[in-house]
Design an enzyme around this catalytic site. Sequence first.
Site, PDB file in Angstrom:
ATOM      1  N   GLU A 258       0.882  -1.164   0.000  1.00  0.00           N
ATOM      2  CA  GLU A 258       0.000   0.000   0.000  1.00  0.00           C
ATOM      3  C   GLU A 258       0.920   1.213   0.000  1.00  0.00           C
ATOM      4  O   GLU A 258       1.541   1.538   1.000  1.00  0.00           O
ATOM      5  CB  GLU A 258      -0.923  -0.020   1.225  1.00  0.00           C
ATOM      6  CG  GLU A 258      -2.111   0.912   1.094  1.00  0.00           C
ATOM      7  CD  GLU A 258      -1.778   2.335   1.496  1.00  0.00           C
ATOM      8  OE1 GLU A 258      -1.478   3.158   0.579  1.00  0.00           O
ATOM      9  OE2 GLU A 258      -1.796   2.636   2.691  1.00  0.00           O
ATOM     10  N   CYS A 292      -2.549   9.063   3.067  1.00  0.00           N
ATOM     11  CA  CYS A 292      -2.326   8.749   1.652  1.00  0.00           C
ATOM     12  C   CYS A 292      -3.553   9.005   0.791  1.00  0.00           C
ATOM     13  O   CYS A 292      -3.424   9.112  -0.427  1.00  0.00           O
ATOM     14  CB  CYS A 292      -1.848   7.315   1.490  1.00  0.00           C
ATOM     15  SG  CYS A 292      -2.873   6.107   2.337  1.00  0.00           S
TER      16      CYS A 292
END
Length: 508
Positions: A258, A292
Site C-alpha cells: 500500500e 495517503c
Amino acid sequence: MTTKYTPEHPAGLPVGDGWVDVDETEAVTFPFTGEVVAPAPVGSSAIAAQALSYAAAVREQMGSLPSHARRAALMETHRVFSERRAEVEQLLVLETGKPLVDCRVEVDRTLLTLVTAAEEVARLHGETVPLDLLPSGEGLLGFWVRKPVGVVVGIAGFNYPLLLAVHKLAPALAAGCPVVVKPAPQTPLATLWLVHVLREALAAVGGPRAGIQLVTGGVEVGVALTTDLRVAAVSFTGSAAVGHRIAKDAAPTKVLLELGSNAALVVAADADVDAAADAVVRGGYYASGQACISVQRVVVVESARAPFLEALSARMDQVVVGDPRDEATRVSALIDPRSTERVADWVRAACEAGGTLVHGGGIRGGVIEPTVLLDVPDGQLAWDEEVFGPVVVVRSVPDLDAAIDVVNRSRYGLHASVFTEGLGSAFAAIDRIEAGGVVVNEVPGFRSDVMPYGGVKDSGVGREGPRFAIEELTVTRMAIIRPSAAKASVPAATEPAVVPEEQGSSNE
C-alpha cells in the site's frame, strides 16, 4: 497534559516467548514541541533474524490453533484497548503529533479492525467442488480449505501507526500465521503496547507468544525481515520507492503493498459546490495532510470553478492550526522538521513554476499553514507526487471527460472522488477512473476498515481489510477423495488422451 509516557510492557523487544534486551534506545519526541515522550528500544538485523527463527518454529502451532482461541485473543485485545482508549489516544497524539480528533478516529478504526478480524475467523472455510463434471470424476468427493500461508512480516508507516500495524497483525492472527511487525522508527510506542496485549491474550488461550513479535530499527532491520526466505508474505505500507525496492529484493516472496497516492477530487459541472468545498476542507487537512488518501488534487470543471473557489475560500479560516492536544485543532506539526521543510520547498517551487498561492503557504510556530494552490503545472512535485502535508492544489478543465483524463495521468491510483448530482456522471467516474476506490459525493479519504482497500499502478498491489487480507495470507488446499479404494471405472484425468498422429489437428 504531560508529554511523558511510561511503557505498559517490559523493557526491550517482544521476541520469542519473552522480551529481549537491546543495546540501544532512541528518544521518541513530540513533534509539536520536540519534547521527549519516552525512550524506545532499537532493534538490529540480528534480533530480526532471531524473531524469524522463533516465528518459523511456531508456524505449525499457530496454524493448528483452534478458531475459538484465535477469535478470543483478538476479542480480548479489543476489550483491553476499549477500556484504555483514552490513554491510547493521548499516546498517539504524543508520538505522531497528529490532532487529537484524528487519533480518536484511529482508535475507533483499530477497534473495528480487531473485532472484524475476530468475526472473520468464523468465515475462514472452503467449499465443495463438483468433480464429476468429467466422467473421470465420478465417485470422487472434492472440497477446498484455506491454510495459513506461513510467516508474515508487516511493516507499518508513521502516520497511523496503531491502525496500520493492526491491519497486519489481526488478519495474520485470524489466519493462523505467525507475524513479525516492524513499526516506523518515529512511532513505535502504541504498537509495542498493542503487541504486548496481543501476545498476552494469545498466551491466555494456549497460543505461543512467539506467534506475535515486534522488531524496531532502521533500513537494515527491514532488509533482514523482508529478504529472509523463511518469510511467506510481506505486507508493507509506505512510500512507492521503498515498496518497489522491497518487492524486488523480497522475490519470490509474496508482497502486498500500500504505497500512497496524490488523491484527486473531481468537481463536476452539476456538483453541489458547497458540499464539495466542505469535503476539500474536511478531507484535505485531516491528520495535517499526512494521509495517503487525503485530498491533494482538486479537478474542477470550468463552469463550476468560480463558485467552488469562492466556497472554498470562505471555509479556509475554519481550519484551526495549533497544539494537537487541543480538541479544536485540525492541522499541527508534521512528523519532523525535515518533512516540514520539504513540503514548504514543494509549495515554493510550485509558485515559481507558475502556480498561484491563494491561501496559507507559510510556517507558523513550526506548523505549515493549510495551503491552497491554483493552476500548478504538470511536472511539479506538488501536483505529480504525494505531498503528505496540508496542501491542496486546484486545477480547472473543460468537462468531466477531461477531468477523468487528468486524474488518470497520475502514476498513482489509490482513491479518488467525484462530486456530481448526475447518476450518469457518477457511473462514468466509477467506470473510468483508474483507482482502487472511487467515492461519489464524499471525500476520497473515506475508508471503512471492512472494505477491500488498496490501489493500482504505483499505489500498490493487494488488498487490506480483514476479510481480504486474510485471503491474501492464506492459500487454498484442494482435497480429492475416492471414498472407496475400488479401481475407477474410467481413466483418471491426469494426462491428456493420446491422439493418433493421422487424426491430430494441425497448426499449419
